[in-house]
Design a protein around this motif. Structure first.
Motif, PDB file in Angstrom:
ATOM      1  N   GLN A 236     -51.182  33.804  22.797  1.00 39.79           N
ATOM      2  CA  GLN A 236     -51.662  32.932  23.865  1.00 39.79           C
ATOM      3  C   GLN A 236     -50.783  31.694  24.069  1.00 39.79           C
ATOM      4  O   GLN A 236     -51.112  30.856  24.913  1.00 39.79           O
ATOM      5  N   ARG A 237     -49.714  31.591  23.287  1.00 35.52           N
ATOM      6  CA  ARG A 237     -48.808  30.438  23.340  1.00 35.52           C
ATOM      7  C   ARG A 237     -49.552  29.120  23.095  1.00 35.52           C
ATOM      8  O   ARG A 237     -49.200  28.078  23.646  1.00 35.52           O
ATOM      9  N   ASN A 238     -50.569  29.199  22.249  1.00 39.09           N
ATOM     10  CA  ASN A 238     -51.326  28.007  21.886  1.00 39.09           C
ATOM     11  C   ASN A 238     -50.678  27.407  20.643  1.00 39.09           C
ATOM     12  O   ASN A 238     -51.131  27.607  19.518  1.00 39.09           O
ATOM     13  N   TRP A 239     -49.612  26.662  20.857  1.00 43.80           N
ATOM     14  CA  TRP A 239     -48.770  26.225  19.751  1.00 43.80           C
ATOM     15  C   TRP A 239     -49.451  25.199  18.865  1.00 43.80           C
ATOM     16  O   TRP A 239     -49.099  25.074  17.684  1.00 43.80           O
ATOM     17  N   GLU A 240     -50.409  24.451  19.391  1.00 39.33           N
ATOM     18  CA  GLU A 240     -51.134  23.514  18.536  1.00 39.33           C
ATOM     19  C   GLU A 240     -51.921  24.272  17.455  1.00 39.33           C
ATOM     20  O   GLU A 240     -51.909  23.884  16.277  1.00 39.33           O
TER      21      GLU A 240
END
Length: 268
Positions: A236-240
């Protein structure tokens, strides 16, 4: 006394054939690399965020942004589940690897040691990720499949290490017990186990460190633990979230390495 000595001519080894072989191997490897580079598709999907921005979201925002702190307890829970999977799998493997290790030791199983070695080689040839995929298909997704995968894979490595420890023991103590009238069980209990148990324990603790890292990856295929949230956040490219998971993993793995290293020093 005559100090005159005849000096024999030293002939340099002929290394022409060696150089030719080296050049042929170098040309062959170069050809393989060229073919691989030409035939491999390096089409990389572009991202709207820069590399520096991604690194900032992964390793800086999870530390300085208070709004993300509420997510840490959830990922710590997943990490504790990962550690529990590794511990349960290792507990099973540490026990089951003992009889297999004795079977693979030449000084115990004699001519039948090849059976134990064949079993251990077959287990070690299959990565734990493949075992996880098999057990997920067999028993369903969840920690149970991860425990089975970790335990089976750890038996292969611990059994080999146990066998090497058993083969290096002092057999004179065992022979002395038998010579004084002790039976086979007494020789094993008083002559073999006191020599091997400290190293067995040390290897089992060291294997636990490896199993914690392996359990982190097994969640990717649905075997429980923190791997599944890590894969989901990455897709999901949720890098946090990826950064928070990596921070939790690094902290727990470092603590386990330190504690297990201290325990192993005290045991051995």
């Amino acid at each position: 006394m005559n100090n005159n000595t005849t000096k024999l001519p030293v002939q340099k080894p002929k290394n022409t054939k060696l150089r030719i072989r080296f050049l042929l191997v170098l040309l062959f490897l170069s050809g393989l690399y060229i073919v691989a580079l030409i035939s491999t598709d390096f089409d990389v999907r572009a991202s709207s965020a820069s590399s520096l921005e991604t690194l900032k979201r992964m390793f800086i925002d999870p530390i300085i942004d208070p709004s993300l702190y509420s997510e840490y307890p959830m990922y710590i829970g997943y990490m504790l589940e990962t550690i529990a999977i590794a511990y349960a799998g290792l507990s099973i493997a540490a026990i089951l690897a003992i009889p297999v290790g004795f079977l693979a030791a030449r000084n115990m199983a004699k001519k039948y040691s090849y059976i134990g070695k064949a079993i251990l080689n077959a287990i070690r040839a299959i990565p734990e990720l493949i075992f996880a995929i098999i057990f997920v298909a067999a028993v369903g997704m969840g920690p149970y499949a991860g425990v089975l995968a970790i335990s089976i894979n750890s038996i292969g490595m611990l059994g080999k290490l146990y066998a090497e420890v058993i083969e290096s023991i002092d057999m004179q103590k065992v022979d002395a017990i038998k010579a004084s009238g002790g039976n086979r069980i007494q020789a094993m209990w008083y002559g073999v186990l006191p020599q091997v148990l400290p190293e067995f324990s040390s290897y089992a603790i060291y294997r636990f460190e490896i199993d914690v890292r392996a359990s982190t990856v097994l969640g990717i295929v649905g075997a429980g633990g923190i791997g599944a949230p890590l894969l989901l956040a990455t897709n999901q490219r949720n890098w946090e979230d990826v950064g928070m998971i990596l921070i939790v993993v690094i902290i727990f793995v470092s603590l386990i390495d330190y504690i297990s290293g201290y325990i192993r020093k005290r045991i051995v």
